[in-house]
Design a protein around this motif. Structure first.
Motif, mmCIF file in Angstrom:
data_model
loop_
_atom_site.group_PDB
_atom_site.id
_atom_site.type_symbol
_atom_site.label_atom_id
_atom_site.label_comp_id
_atom_site.label_asym_id
_atom_site.label_seq_id
_atom_site.Cartn_x
_atom_site.Cartn_y
_atom_site.Cartn_z
ATOM 1 N N ILE A 22 33.732 32.469 32.811
ATOM 2 C CA ILE A 22 34.654 31.711 31.959
ATOM 3 C C ILE A 22 34.773 32.324 30.563
ATOM 4 O O ILE A 22 35.888 32.558 30.082
ATOM 5 C CB ILE A 22 34.245 30.228 31.898
ATOM 6 C CG1 ILE A 22 34.461 29.574 33.269
ATOM 7 C CG2 ILE A 22 35.057 29.491 30.829
ATOM 8 C CD1 ILE A 22 33.957 28.143 33.351
ATOM 9 N N PRO A 23 33.651 32.586 29.857
ATOM 10 C CA PRO A 23 33.807 33.176 28.518
ATOM 11 C C PRO A 23 34.445 34.563 28.542
ATOM 12 O O PRO A 23 35.104 34.959 27.579
ATOM 13 C CB PRO A 23 32.370 33.242 27.988
ATOM 14 C CG PRO A 23 31.497 33.127 29.178
ATOM 15 C CD PRO A 23 32.248 32.283 30.148
ATOM 16 N N GLY A 37 36.902 35.498 30.598
ATOM 17 C CA GLY A 37 38.336 35.237 30.657
ATOM 18 C C GLY A 37 38.872 34.739 29.332
ATOM 19 O O GLY A 37 39.948 35.162 28.877
ATOM 20 N N LEU A 38 38.129 33.860 28.666
ATOM 21 C CA LEU A 38 38.544 33.367 27.356
ATOM 22 C C LEU A 38 38.648 34.514 26.347
ATOM 23 O O LEU A 38 39.573 34.556 25.531
ATOM 24 C CB LEU A 38 37.548 32.321 26.850
ATOM 25 C CG LEU A 38 37.586 30.951 27.524
ATOM 26 C CD1 LEU A 38 36.425 30.098 27.031
ATOM 27 C CD2 LEU A 38 38.912 30.245 27.259
ATOM 28 N N VAL A 47 38.261 32.191 38.059
ATOM 29 C CA VAL A 47 38.443 31.412 36.829
ATOM 30 C C VAL A 47 38.928 32.284 35.674
ATOM 31 O O VAL A 47 39.431 31.757 34.673
ATOM 32 C CB VAL A 47 37.132 30.710 36.413
ATOM 33 C CG1 VAL A 47 36.730 29.672 37.435
ATOM 34 C CG2 VAL A 47 36.017 31.723 36.200
ATOM 35 N N GLU A 48 38.787 33.598 35.793
ATOM 36 C CA GLU A 48 39.113 34.463 34.654
ATOM 37 C C GLU A 48 40.599 34.431 34.277
ATOM 38 O O GLU A 48 40.922 34.339 33.089
ATOM 39 C CB GLU A 48 38.617 35.883 34.905
ATOM 40 C CG GLU A 48 37.106 35.979 34.844
ATOM 41 C CD GLU A 48 36.593 37.399 34.679
ATOM 42 O OE1 GLU A 48 37.411 38.330 34.566
ATOM 43 O OE2 GLU A 48 35.358 37.570 34.671
ATOM 44 N N ALA A 67 41.123 31.066 32.542
ATOM 45 C CA ALA A 67 40.516 31.029 31.211
ATOM 46 C C ALA A 67 41.275 31.927 30.241
ATOM 47 O O ALA A 67 41.381 31.609 29.049
ATOM 48 C CB ALA A 67 39.052 31.464 31.299
ATOM 49 N N ILE A 116 44.268 30.029 29.006
ATOM 50 C CA ILE A 116 43.821 28.988 28.064
ATOM 51 C C ILE A 116 43.484 29.608 26.709
ATOM 52 O O ILE A 116 43.828 29.069 25.654
ATOM 53 C CB ILE A 116 42.605 28.240 28.648
ATOM 54 C CG1 ILE A 116 43.025 27.435 29.883
ATOM 55 C CG2 ILE A 116 41.988 27.330 27.589
ATOM 56 C CD1 ILE A 116 41.873 26.800 30.619
ATOM 57 N N GLY A 117 42.776 30.743 26.728
ATOM 58 C CA GLY A 117 42.413 31.408 25.478
ATOM 59 C C GLY A 117 43.628 31.832 24.681
ATOM 60 O O GLY A 117 43.683 31.641 23.456
#
Length: 266
Positions: free
Chosen positions: A129-130, A132-133, A196-197, A200, A203-204
């Motif tokens: 997740i982080p 991808g963010l 999820v990347e 994310a 979203i980022g």
């Protein structure tokens, strides 16, 4: 091709970059269809290399731009902004590891195979997740017009994360195959860990566009989260089979490769 990419909105750019990083995870997981086993030394080399890539990306693509962007902060000095975001990112992953049920890749405890599969997938997914963010925030920073952010640098970050995702896909899929899981299911678990990347990343990119003042914190947060994952997961796993020198040297190579990519392209 590059001109076409330049014409896209930052959200679409982030989505494509996230799909790229996910695709390299899937490519690594697809090793279960090509080989019966990946040699331990090769796996340790790839993990060490991935650790070096993530460390370099954390500084050159995230922390350094965050410090530059924080120069205009009227409340805190730039180093404080970067430090706060960085520590919060590490704390975020620490809390996830402590309170969300999951399994580390090196955990050899005896459980049902289905439970191990789920918990391992959960661990890798949470850690993706982080990443991808970070990709999304990097593209969002370019759209926000920050001088220290460049499209080439954002692309370099996505490339670096993709490079480290390849051995990650192998690391998830191959152990499952050894435990008797079918090739297809092993592949699905391996590639699924990075699905999820792209989400994310979008979203980022959207978050930066909506709340630009948080950008230095967001970049630093992503860097802290990535460094925590490297320190707790990637480096120990690369050295647990006794190939410490090999893993350390490959980490240096990975760092150098990502540094060159980021500095040369950015």
């Amino acid at each position: 091709m590059w001109n076409w990419f330049l014409s896209l909105s930052p959200v679409l750019q982030a989505l494509l970059a996230g799909l790229f990083t996910w695709g390299l995870t899937a490519l690594g997981a697809a090793a279960v269809f090509a080989v019966k086993e990946v040699k331990v030394k090769l796996m340790d080399f790839m993990l060490g290399f991935a650790g070096g890539v993530m460390i370099a990306a954390s500084f050159w693509s995230l922390l350094s731009p965050a410090i530059d962007m924080a120069q205009d902060s009227s409340f805190l000095p730039p180093w404080a902004v970067a430090a706060i975001g960085f520590l919060l990112g590490g704390l975020f992953i620490f809390l996830i590891n402590r309170y969300v049920p999951h399994r580390h890749a090196s955990d050899k405890s005896q459980q049902k195979v289905s439970n191990r599969n789920f918990l391992l997938l959960m661990a890798i997914t949470l850690h993706n997740i982080p990443e991808g963010l970070a990709v999304g925030v990097a593209f969002g920073a370019v759209a926000a017009g920050y001088e220290s952010a460049s499209l080439a640098g954002a692309v370099a970050l996505a490339l670096g994360i993709g490079l480290q995702n390849f051995p990650e896909g192998v690391a998830v899929a191959m152990p499952l195959r050894r435990e008797g899981v079918t090739r297809t299911k092993s592949f699905l678990y391996g590639q699924g860990s990075a699905i999820v990347e792209p989400i994310a990343a979008v979203i980022g990119a959207l978050a930066v566009g909506l709340i630009q003042p948080i950008l230095p914190y967001a970049l630093s947060f992503a860097a802290g989260a990535m460094i925590f994952v490297v320190a707790e997961e990637v480096i120990p796993e690369s050295q647990e089979n006794g190939n410490k020198s090999l893993a350390a040297n490959s980490l240096l190579v990975g760092f150098a490769v990502m540094m060159v990519l980021d500095v040369a392209l950015g």
